[in-house]
Design an enzyme around this catalytic site. Structure first.
Site, PDB file in Angstrom:
ATOM      1  CE1 TYR A 175       4.270  22.680  56.531  1.00  0.00           C
ATOM      2  CE2 TYR A 175       6.167  21.262  56.920  1.00  0.00           C
ATOM      3  CZ  TYR A 175       5.372  21.986  56.054  1.00  0.00           C
ATOM      4  OH  TYR A 175       5.656  22.020  54.721  1.00  0.00           O
ATOM      5  NE  ARG A 222      17.147  14.936  51.308  1.00  0.00           N
ATOM      6  CZ  ARG A 222      16.244  14.254  50.622  1.00  0.00           C
ATOM      7  NH1 ARG A 222      16.403  12.969  50.387  1.00  0.00           N
ATOM      8  NH2 ARG A 222      15.145  14.864  50.179  1.00  0.00           N
ATOM      9  NE  ARG A 232      10.891  24.777  49.983  1.00  0.00           N
ATOM     10  CZ  ARG A 232      11.283  24.357  48.782  1.00  0.00           C
ATOM     11  NH1 ARG A 232      10.741  24.890  47.704  1.00  0.00           N
ATOM     12  NH2 ARG A 232      12.199  23.418  48.653  1.00  0.00           N
ATOM     13  CG  PHE A 292       3.307   1.100  49.927  1.00  0.00           C
ATOM     14  CD1 PHE A 292       3.188   1.575  48.631  1.00  0.00           C
ATOM     15  CD2 PHE A 292       2.834   1.896  50.964  1.00  0.00           C
ATOM     16  CE1 PHE A 292       2.627   2.820  48.374  1.00  0.00           C
ATOM     17  CE2 PHE A 292       2.275   3.139  50.718  1.00  0.00           C
ATOM     18  CZ  PHE A 292       2.177   3.607  49.418  1.00  0.00           C
TER      19      PHE A 292
END
Length: 421
Positions: A175, A222, A232, A292
């Site tokens: 997932y 978290r 969910r 980044f």
């Protein structure tokens, strides 16, 4: 005043937050100097406007990238945002949504395709998809191929998990691969395609996947309580079923000890990606690409350190301090600094490992492997070089400027919060 007392225990963070507010740090600058709007065509200007509207924080880091890579990543982000908006929209029936997810990549080559029936907040990226797809087709073919391929694979993966719960740890990895690992793989291929990075960065999909998995698992760990409140479930059943009959039971006060043990096991699982993260970052050559990539990773390790063995995960929101986040953004500009940051936070976790925790041995083992990679040349050097007088001045200035600091701009807060996310 409680927050001020916490800050006074971290004077370097006060100093860095002041520098950030006053423009004196190395955080990614805003759009204007890097990507002046009057130098762009109408379609790209619209795309950057959508980027700012859907996430000012990511707009900042994307627009800090060099050259044409900036435009490619902007379009990549908007395409995936549109795909994610379809996946999130609960008003779309499954018999409509599944085919859309499977075929979404093909819409990139259909100039007139758009979707006007979404109820989601970011629906403008679907309603004006023709502008986004036009700019996609204006990109170099090498960028188009990457974006289309990742969009196709992600759409198929999203459709697979629409009616499927995450049961095994293998499915948890799968997932996370679909929703985040593929993003890491796609970005890595774009970095290499731009020639700002070597081909190996885009070719080594295992390391790129780990970059995404580390961030996604951190978010899932978290956000336990928030996800529970919204119905969910992303924690793998294979793990939590050893500690409770239902995942929601972990939030009950009488189950807090077992809940924390489950939390620690999942954090230990996530830490196994850190060696891959360090190897990946060590290969990067371009400074804008390094920043980044590195900033979200150091935010993630700091978040895991804050969550480890912390009952508050099941009671509310656990976040790193804003001054802490700004300090991480300022420090994470080279691989040695990132290694030192990783070392610092895994040591923090190590000091909190309960001797009775079922995962304690595994946690110690993965931390040992991270230590070995973080300190190849000897003892760690402190990342902070601020003299006592500077720190004292910073503390005094912070106390005198408390009201001023409380008005920090929305854009700055969103950037910091994105790092936390």
């Amino acid at each position: 005043m409680e927050l001020l007392r916490k800050w006074l225990g971290h004077p370097e963070e006060i100093y860095n937050l002041l520098r950030f507010k006053m423009g004196g740090c190395r955080a990614p600058p805003p759009c204007t100097p890097l990507c002046p709007q009057d130098s762009l065509g109408r379609g790209l200007r619209t795309c950057y406007r959508y980027l700012n509207q859907t996430s000012r924080s990511f707009a900042a880091v994307i627009q800090a990238l060099d050259g044409e890579l900036r435009h490619a990543v902007c379009i990549f982000y908007l395409v995936l945002r549109a795909l994610d908006t379809i996946e999130d929209d609960m008003s779309i029936s499954l018999d409509v949504k599944v085919p859309m997810l499977h075929e979404f990549h093909s819409y990139l080559y259909q100039p007139e395709w758009k979707y006007m029936e979404s109820k989601e907040k970011d629906r403008q990226v679907l309603e004006d998809f023709p502008t986004i797809s036009m700019e996609f087709r204006n990109l170099s073919k090498v960028y188009q191929e990457v974006i289309s391929d990742i969009c196709h694979k992600m759409g198929v993966g999203m459709a697979e998990f629409l009616e499927k719960k995450v049961d095994s740890q293998h499915e948890w990895d799968k997932y996370c691969h679909y929703v985040a690992g593929l993003v890491g793989i796609g970005l890595s291929r774009l970095f290499s395609a731009s020639e700002l990075e070597d081909p190996i960065v885009g070719q080594d999909t295992e390391l790129a996947n780990s970059m995404g998995l580390f961030l996604q698992k951190t978010n899932i760990i978290r956000d336990y309580l928030e996800d529970q409140l919204e119905g969910r479930e992303f924690w793998p059943r294979e793990v939590w079923s050893r500690y409770a009959k239902k995942l929601s039971d972990l939030a009950k006060p009488e189950n807090i000890d077992m809940a924390v043990q489950c939390l620690n096991e999942l954090i230990t699982n996530a830490l196994h990606h850190v060696p891959d993260v360090l190897t990946y970052l060590s290969r990067l050559k371009n400074q804008s690409v390094f920043n980044f990539c590195a900033i979200p990773q150091v935010m993630a390790i700091a978040t895991l350190a804050a969550c480890y063995n912390n009952k508050q995960v099941f009671r509310g929101v656990v976040k790193i301090r804003k001054g802490q986040a700004v300090t991480l953004m300022m420090d994470a500009t080279n691989i040695q600094a990132v290694k030192a940051i990783m070392y610092q936070y895994v040591e923090e976790i190590y000091q909190k490992i309960p001797s009775t925790d079922p995962s304690s041995n595994k946690t110690q083992q993965v931390i040992a492997s991270i230590r070995a990679m973080s300190l190849p040349g000897g003892p760690m050097v402190s990342r902070h070089h601020y003299s006592p007088i500077y720190l004292s001045c910073a503390m005094l200035l912070a106390a005198l400027s408390w009201q001023y600091l409380s008005t920090i701009s929305k854009a700055t807060e969103e950037y910091v919060q994105a790092g936390e996310n």
